[in-house]
Scaffold this active site. Structure first.
Site, short mmCIF file in Angstrom:
data_model
loop_
_atom_site.label_atom_id
_atom_site.label_comp_id
_atom_site.label_asym_id
_atom_site.label_seq_id
_atom_site.Cartn_x
_atom_site.Cartn_y
_atom_site.Cartn_z
N LEU A 24 3.88 5.90 11.55
CA LEU A 24 3.02 4.92 12.20
C LEU A 24 2.64 3.82 11.21
O LEU A 24 1.98 4.09 10.21
CB LEU A 24 1.76 5.61 12.75
CG LEU A 24 2.00 6.82 13.66
CD1 LEU A 24 0.69 7.30 14.26
CD2 LEU A 24 3.01 6.52 14.74
N GLY A 27 -0.82 -0.57 12.15
CA GLY A 27 -2.19 -0.99 11.86
C GLY A 27 -2.24 -2.38 11.25
O GLY A 27 -1.33 -2.79 10.52
N ARG A 31 -8.78 -4.77 6.27
CA ARG A 31 -9.65 -4.52 5.12
C ARG A 31 -8.96 -4.73 3.79
O ARG A 31 -9.63 -4.82 2.75
CB ARG A 31 -10.23 -3.10 5.21
CG ARG A 31 -11.38 -2.98 6.20
CD ARG A 31 -11.94 -1.57 6.23
NE ARG A 31 -11.11 -0.68 7.02
CZ ARG A 31 -11.32 0.62 7.14
NH1 ARG A 31 -12.33 1.20 6.49
NH2 ARG A 31 -10.52 1.37 7.88
N GLY A 95 -4.26 2.71 19.44
CA GLY A 95 -4.53 4.01 18.88
C GLY A 95 -3.29 4.81 18.54
O GLY A 95 -2.17 4.46 18.92
N ASP A 119 0.20 4.56 5.57
CA ASP A 119 -0.80 4.24 4.54
C ASP A 119 -1.29 5.49 3.81
O ASP A 119 -2.38 5.49 3.24
CB ASP A 119 -1.98 3.48 5.14
CG ASP A 119 -2.68 4.24 6.25
OD1 ASP A 119 -2.26 5.39 6.55
OD2 ASP A 119 -3.65 3.69 6.83
N LYS A 372 18.35 -15.06 -23.21
CA LYS A 372 18.60 -15.11 -21.78
C LYS A 372 20.10 -15.12 -21.55
O LYS A 372 20.81 -15.99 -22.04
CB LYS A 372 17.94 -16.35 -21.18
CG LYS A 372 17.87 -16.38 -19.65
CD LYS A 372 19.12 -16.89 -18.97
CE LYS A 372 19.42 -18.33 -19.29
NZ LYS A 372 20.60 -18.83 -18.50
N ALA A 401 16.62 -18.03 -38.72
CA ALA A 401 15.35 -18.33 -38.07
C ALA A 401 15.36 -19.73 -37.47
O ALA A 401 15.85 -20.68 -38.08
CB ALA A 401 14.21 -18.20 -39.06
#
Length: 504
Positions: A24, A27, A31, A95, A119, A372, A401
């Site tokens: 399910l 919902g 909240r 429901g 949930d 990269k 460096a």
């Protein structure tokens, strides 16, 4: 309401005791106060609904049905599981009982229906397997997963008769507060239903006078009213750990569930031979694999898709995401994203390895270096303060460096190739596309815009070839010294002096 998407019915061949899994997920999750649908919020790197689907796999379902709402109707597509899921829209949401009734329109002919909630991310496959086995053993019409909590809070309480048999689930607003004091057996919400009986019984569930919703929990009282099934009590319970009852309704619940999930993952790693120093500060996504005798130091994060070999040292303050590390790798206070690092390599501190980077065995990438889509062969050394993008570097090469591979011309990225045994001087800029040959060198501060042949020395802005070592053309095999843009041979060092006598 209606079926949004469905797996091919011809591919579903249930056995005599087959199971359908119904999750399910309709919902609204208001909240959470989030644009992201509640079931997609992650716990330990996995969306909550994905964790529930994995738990449901413990029932070995012949079919999985996802009940969705207006905000979650594309849930299966967003999960990438659309081909294997049947999505059913519950509209309007009325429901949990109505949600399962909607799902039944798509459920194939099975013996059992396992109902889970999207949930409840702390469910485990073994828990659902045990719940289903309990239903099969009891031959009950309704089997409820229950647990005991010190405070029943807003959960429905399991009410039992004098013989200890479950007879109904009492919601808080309808309950006697005295019955909810101290450790209380509550309904987690997870159920197994006798499929044939549920199809008929759900049609008899009446809406709540207070909310107008249809409650799945009403099936418990209905089953008792219908009487024993095949001589057995029609309602059974299977107990579970308290954490299974933790449903996520807001961000505080999300944090509580994350804490439990992290504890589980960390414990799994430690029992597998991994040392976690300050484990409460270390965060590991579900599915991360770490070899034995590896040490994870404080404040490190291991993201989804990461695989770490044996005998490594990670951290402190390391972030690894979707990367593969060999054995004996050291990553100090660095970020590694979708990269591969070979055995015995040493990264950091404060390096950043980005997507597509491959670091060879025993290579070193030092502080403040960024790579990269760079491919470094064995024993390459990138000391510090360098950027290497879209580059291939041969074995044993030293990158001085401040070296920068300028791979982007404003419109397109270009490739740079540096051969084996090369020496790139400090602050060299390599303007791609360009190739530096095997054993070649660049002087400090050079800007290389053209290919450098094998064993050649390139110096200056723009760099010019000063000769090739071992060819007799302009240079010797002696190291080179750069003066005013020109290279001159440096005489070999004289032999070391004899040691002083001990009484000197």
């Amino acid at each position: 309401m209606g079926v949004i998407s469905a797996a091919g019915a011809s591919a579903l061949r249930p056995g005599e005791d087959a199971v359908a899994l119904v999750v399910l997920a309709a919902g609204q999750g208001t909240r959470m106060r989030s644009a992201l649908p509640k079931p997609l919020h992650p716990i330990a790197g996995l969306p909550m609904v994905s964790r529930v689907l994995r738990a449901g796999a413990g029932a070995d379902p012949a079919q999985t049905v996802l009940v969705v709402g207006r905000e979650t109707r594309d849930l299966a597509v967003r999960l990438g599981d659309a081909p294997s899921l049947v999505s059913v829209l519950q509209e309007p949401p009325r429901g949990t009982g109505d949600a399962v009734r909607c799902a039944l329109d798509a459920v194939i002919d099975v013996a059992w229906i396992v109902v889970l909630y999207a949930d409840h991310p702390l469910l485990l496959p073994e828990t659902i397997h045990r719940l289903l086995n309990g239903a099969r053993a009891a031959r009950a019409r309704v089997t409820v997963l229950t647990t005991f909590l010190p405070d029943a809070a807003a959960y429905g309480r399991v009410d039992r008769d004098a013989a200890g048999r479950p007879v109904r689930i009492v919601e808080r607003n309808d309950d006697d507060p005295a019955r909810r004091v101290g450790p209380t057996e509550i309904n987690s919400g997870m159920m197994v239903l006798d499929a044939a009986w549920a199809r008929e019984a759900l049609a008899r569930v009446r809406p709540s006078a207070a909310t107008g919703e249809y409650y799945l929990t009403d099936l418990v009282a209905l089953a008792v009213t219908d009487g024993p099934a095949d001589g057995a009590w029609p309602v059974a319970t299977v107990d579970a750990e308290p954490e299974v009852a933790l449903g996520v309704n807001d961000r505080a619940d999300l944090a509580a569930a994350e804490a439990v999930a992290q504890d589980r993952v960390r414990r799994r790693l430690m029992l597998g031979g991994v040392t976690l120093v300050g484990p409460e500060t270390i965060f590991v996504d579900e599915g991360v694999a770490v070899g034995p005798d590896t040490t994870i130091l404080p404040c490190s994060t291991l993201g989804a898709g990461t695989v770490i070999g044996a005998g490594c040292t990670i951290g402190p303050h390391a972030v690894l995401v979707g990367s593969r590390l060999g054995d004996g790798v050291v990553v100090r206070s660095s970020t590694v994203e979708e990269a591969t690092i070979g055995d015995g390599a040493d990264i950091g501190p404060y390096a950043h390895l980005r997507a597509g980077t491959e670091v060879g065995p025993r290579a070193h990438v030092g502080n403040y270096a960024e790579l990269k889509n760079a491919r470094l062969a064995a024993e390459v050394k990138v000391g510090h303060f360098s950027y290497l993008g879209d580059v291939t570097v041969g074995a044993g090469t030293n990158i001085g460096a401040g070296t920068v591979v300028a791979n982007f011309d404003g419109k397109h990225k270009h490739q740079t190739t540096i051969g084996a045994g090369a020496f790139i001087g400090s602050d060299t800029v390599l303007r791609a596309p360009v190739r530096v040959g095997d054993g070649a060198r660049t002087g400090a501060g050079s800007v290389v815009t053209r290919d450098v042949p094998d064993r050649a020395l390139a110096v200056g802005v723009p760099a010019r070839i000063q000769g090739q070592r071992g060819t007799g053309k302009g240079t010797s095999d002696a190291p080179a010294r750069i003066e005013d843009g020109a290279a001159t041979a440096v005489s070999p060092l004289p032999p070391a002096p004899s040691p002083l006598p001990e009484d000197a």
